[in-house]
Design a protein around this motif. Structure first.
Motif, PDB file in Angstrom:
ATOM      1  N   PHE A  69       0.981  -1.209   0.003  1.00 53.98           N
ATOM      2  CA  PHE A  69      -0.162   0.000  -0.034  1.00 53.98           C
ATOM      3  C   PHE A  69       0.770   1.376   0.018  1.00 53.98           C
ATOM      4  O   PHE A  69       0.476   2.255  -0.070  1.00 53.98           O
ATOM      5  N   GLU A  71       2.960   2.916  -2.274  1.00 53.68           N
ATOM      6  CA  GLU A  71       2.689   3.581  -3.316  1.00 53.68           C
ATOM      7  C   GLU A  71       1.179   4.509  -3.325  1.00 53.68           C
ATOM      8  O   GLU A  71       1.239   5.688  -3.711  1.00 53.68           O
ATOM      9  N   ALA A  72       0.399   3.606  -2.931  1.00 54.35           N
ATOM     10  CA  ALA A  72      -1.237   4.631  -2.961  1.00 54.35           C
ATOM     11  C   ALA A  72      -1.208   5.603  -1.903  1.00 54.35           C
ATOM     12  O   ALA A  72      -1.867   6.515  -1.971  1.00 54.35           O
ATOM     13  N   LEU A 107      -9.409   7.100  -3.422  1.00 54.74           N
ATOM     14  CA  LEU A 107      -8.456   6.422  -2.325  1.00 54.74           C
ATOM     15  C   LEU A 107      -8.949   4.948  -1.940  1.00 54.74           C
ATOM     16  O   LEU A 107      -8.271   4.084  -2.120  1.00 54.74           O
ATOM     17  N   ARG A 110      -8.900   2.509  -4.723  1.00 53.95           N
ATOM     18  CA  ARG A 110      -7.583   2.107  -5.167  1.00 53.95           C
ATOM     19  C   ARG A 110      -7.039   1.108  -3.965  1.00 53.95           C
ATOM     20  O   ARG A 110      -6.674   0.216  -4.249  1.00 53.95           O
ATOM     21  N   LEU A 111      -7.473   1.405  -2.552  1.00 55.79           N
ATOM     22  CA  LEU A 111      -6.777   0.469  -1.825  1.00 55.79           C
ATOM     23  C   LEU A 111      -7.503  -0.770  -1.805  1.00 55.79           C
ATOM     24  O   LEU A 111      -6.963  -1.858  -1.614  1.00 55.79           O
ATOM     25  N   ARG A 113      -8.229  -2.151  -4.562  1.00 55.10           N
ATOM     26  CA  ARG A 113      -7.418  -2.836  -5.687  1.00 55.10           C
ATOM     27  C   ARG A 113      -6.259  -3.315  -5.469  1.00 55.10           C
ATOM     28  O   ARG A 113      -5.928  -4.383  -5.932  1.00 55.10           O
ATOM     29  N   GLU A 114      -5.529  -2.511  -4.392  1.00 52.53           N
ATOM     30  CA  GLU A 114      -4.187  -2.958  -4.167  1.00 52.53           C
ATOM     31  C   GLU A 114      -4.136  -4.167  -3.528  1.00 52.53           C
ATOM     32  O   GLU A 114      -3.153  -4.944  -3.287  1.00 52.53           O
TER      33      GLU A 114
END
Length: 203
Positions: A69, A71-72, A107, A110-111, A113-114
């Motif tokens: 995580f 990079e996000a 955000l 995205r998390l 997806r991560e």
């Protein structure tokens, strides 16, 4: 839905942990400052035979979470809390105060997806097999989603991780629980309750 993935670095997710943090943003001029978000307590984690110990709320992203995580979360100031038991079970919570609801929603997506991407992107190592599952969404505040990843190493090690991402307005929280075992060892119902509590008690 489940997807089986052969990966090496997923052990960083399955063996390590996710944590908790908060990025603070300035309040608009003339606006009263918003109270700081609240973190989970040890008693709000899925029950464990030895009980849980909660660490202090600390700045930064824990090393265990940086691979999946980091990079996000580069654009944010993070706060987190670690939780430990007397055995191998551990958990973390991070809180990120984005301030803007639209950006916080992006955000959170995205998390989510991560979690799966962390498993997929390390597929060069044939000695680790990983399986990802989603346990759906929870109707708390602006919503939360629950994920699970099980890893099995060629040398016999097995780990199971539960991760959730939730949002209350402009604030995002991520909770991670992990221990040795497989999907049958995951306290999914209790973890969903923990996730609901984590999002609900932010403010």
């Amino acid at each position: 839905m489940s997807t089986t993935i052969r990966t090496g670095v997923l052990a960083a997710l399955a063996v390590a942990g996710l944590t908790a943090g908060a990025a603070l943003t300035a309040a608009p001029a003339g606006a009263a400052p918003k109270a700081a978000p609240r973190f989970l307590t040890a008693s709000q984690l899925p029950p464990h035979p030895t009980g849980w110990t909660a660490g202090p709320v600390t700045d930064g992203v824990p090393v265990e979470l940086e691979y999946c995580f980091g990079e996000a979360l580069l654009a944010y100031d993070i706060r987190h809390r670690d939780f430990r038991t007397e055995l191998e079970t551990n958990a973390q919570q991070i809180v990120i105060v984005v301030g803007d609801s639209a950006k916080a929603e992006a955000l959170a997506r995205r998390l989510d997806r991560e979690v799966r991407r962390c498993a997929l992107r390390a597929g060069a190592d044939p000695e680790i097999e990983a399986e990802y599952r989603t346990y759906g969404t929870l109707p708390v505040e602006e919503g939360a989603r629950v994920h699970a990843v099980h890893t099995r190493a060629a040398w016999g090690a097995m780990d199971i991780d539960l991760t959730s991402v939730g949002r209350d307005g402009g604030t995002v929280t991520l909770v991670r629980w992990g221990q040795m075992g497989d999907f049958s060892d995951a306290p999914v119902k209790a973890f969903k309750k923990t996730t609901t509590t984590a999002v609900d008690k932010l403010y």
